[in-house]
Design an enzyme around this catalytic site. Structure first.
Site, PDB file in Angstrom:
ATOM      1  CG  HIS A 206      40.175  40.690  39.444  1.00 10.69           C
ATOM      2  ND1 HIS A 206      40.343  40.262  37.826  1.00 10.69           N
ATOM      3  CD2 HIS A 206      41.145  41.177  38.858  1.00 10.69           C
ATOM      4  CE1 HIS A 206      40.890  41.121  36.818  1.00 10.69           C
ATOM      5  NE2 HIS A 206      41.912  41.871  38.074  1.00 10.69           N
TER       6      HIS A 206
ATOM      7  NE  ARG B 208      43.556  41.378  32.853  1.00  8.49           N
ATOM      8  CZ  ARG B 208      43.488  42.747  33.568  1.00  8.49           C
ATOM      9  NH1 ARG B 208      43.928  41.805  35.009  1.00  8.49           N
ATOM     10  NH2 ARG B 208      43.464  43.624  33.170  1.00  8.49           N
TER      11      ARG B 208
ATOM     12  CD  GLU C 105      37.947  37.601  37.191  1.00 10.52           C
ATOM     13  OE1 GLU C 105      38.107  38.805  37.122  1.00 10.52           O
ATOM     14  OE2 GLU C 105      39.514  37.357  37.485  1.00 10.52           O
TER      15      GLU C 105
HETATM   16  C1  GLV Z   1      43.678  45.249  37.201  1.00  9.94           C
HETATM   17  O1  GLV Z   1      43.514  43.819  36.884  1.00  9.94           O
HETATM   18  C2  GLV Z   1      44.596  45.706  35.969  1.00  9.94           C
HETATM   19  O2  GLV Z   1      44.766  45.049  34.916  1.00  9.94           O
HETATM   20  O3  GLV Z   1      44.560  46.705  37.089  1.00  9.94           O
END
Ligand code: GLV
Length: 319
Positions: free
Chosen positions: A285, A238, A267
């Site tokens: 992402h 993250r 983001e």
């Molecule tokens: C993606 O970032 C997830 O947490 O699945």
């Protein structure tokens, strides 16, 4: 028949499977539900399926109303969900661990190679259309063989990334709040060390911790200052785990050799100090973004909803 709301597009047959047993309101779009649309879409829901772009807070839950039993997140991370607000309302939360481990680890190690071999920069050079010639000093990167990868957060994705690194000839350092699985440590020939030591010794630091109050800015200016100036940072977890201002400052000062980021602190905004840098690889992402993985994630979310609505324990609840 219960009311199931699917708030964004899902691949595969997950929506059909839900429809076979329940009344489904399916929002065939990718963007988060605008607050003005919430009352109509969410009212009376007994289950909602959400993706990461949806912030499930008290207002979202209130728009669903008192019949809501489960929020099924189509993601392993669930920092988009206010767990306390769910608990207060007796709403279960589920996520999708396991099915995205390999895809995310593949992407993490791709970033390791992209940064160390300067692949983004190399590709940009070719696409720029200018002349280039083979040369002994042209776009020299660094080899990963014989180097150390430091896994911050040795859960399933961290360990899967470590396995890839080991297969590429890297040694493995692990640091995390809870002790990693001893069998995995033995299989990897890994050393479990404090975070500070990992940062000081690793040539590649790969971040795999969930986002929470204790991990926000875990990689802050002080932590980044411990890293070797030849080391690179990879983040597929993250964005807010890394203090991006501090990262940009470290790169600008030559105190870090590069970074590969699939996730970003704010983001979808990307730090402007990163955008122009050649030593940084930036992705939007996409850690779990394969057809197979996203289909499995959607199916697992549907399994969770179907179980809760049938009065059964869901396969992957968030505790
Ligand atoms: C993606 O970032 C997830 O947490 O699945």
């Amino acid at each position: 028949m219960a009311g199931v709301v699917v708030t964004s597009r899902l691949p595969g047959t997950a929506v059909e499977r839900l429809r076979a047993e329940h009344e489904v309101r399916y929002r065939d779009e990718d963007s988060p539900v605008p607050p003005a649309d919430r009352p109509v879409l969410l009212a009376g829901a007994e289950a909602v399926v959400v993706t990461l772009g949806h912030r499930v807070d008290a207002a979202f839950l209130d728009a669903c109303g008192p019949d809501l039993k489960v929020v099924a997140n189509v993601a392993v991370g669930y920092d988009n969900i206010d767990l306390d607000a769910c608990r207060e309302r007796g709403v279960l939360v589920t996520n999708t661990p396991g099915v995205l481990t390999d895809a995310t680890a593949d992407l993490a190690f791709s970033l390791v190679l992209m940064v160390t071999r300067r692949l983004g920069e190399a590709e940009r050079e070719v696409r720029a259309g200018g002349p280039w010639t083979f040369g002994m000093f042209h776009l020299l990167g660094t080899s990963v063989q014989g180097k150390a990868i430091g896994i911050v957060g040795p859960g399933s994705i961290g360990l899967a990334t470590a396995r890839r690194a080991k297969a590429f000839g890297m040694s493995v350092l692990l640091a995390g709040r809870s002790a990693p699985d001893p069998a995995a440590v033995a299989e990897l020939g890994a050393e479990v060390v404090p975070l500070e030591e990992l940062l000081e010794r690793a040539d590649v630091v790969s971040v795999h911790v969930p986002l929470g109050p204790t991990t926000r800015h875990l990689l802050d200016a002080g932590a980044l200052a411990r890293m070797k100036p030849t080391a690179v940072l990879v983040n597929t977890a993250r964005g807010p785990v890394v203090d991006e201002d501090a990262l940009v400052a470290a790169l600008e000062a030559g105190r870090l050799a590069g970074a590969g980021l699939d996730v970003h602190e704010h983001e979808p905004r990307v730090h402007p100090g990163l955008l122009a840098r050649e030593d940084v690889v930036l992705l939007p992402h996409i850690g779990s973004a394969t057809v197979e993985t996203r289909t499995a994630m959607a199916d697992l979310a549907a399994d969770n909803v179907l179980a809760v609505l049938a009065g059964r324990e869901p396969p992957t609840p968030v505790r």
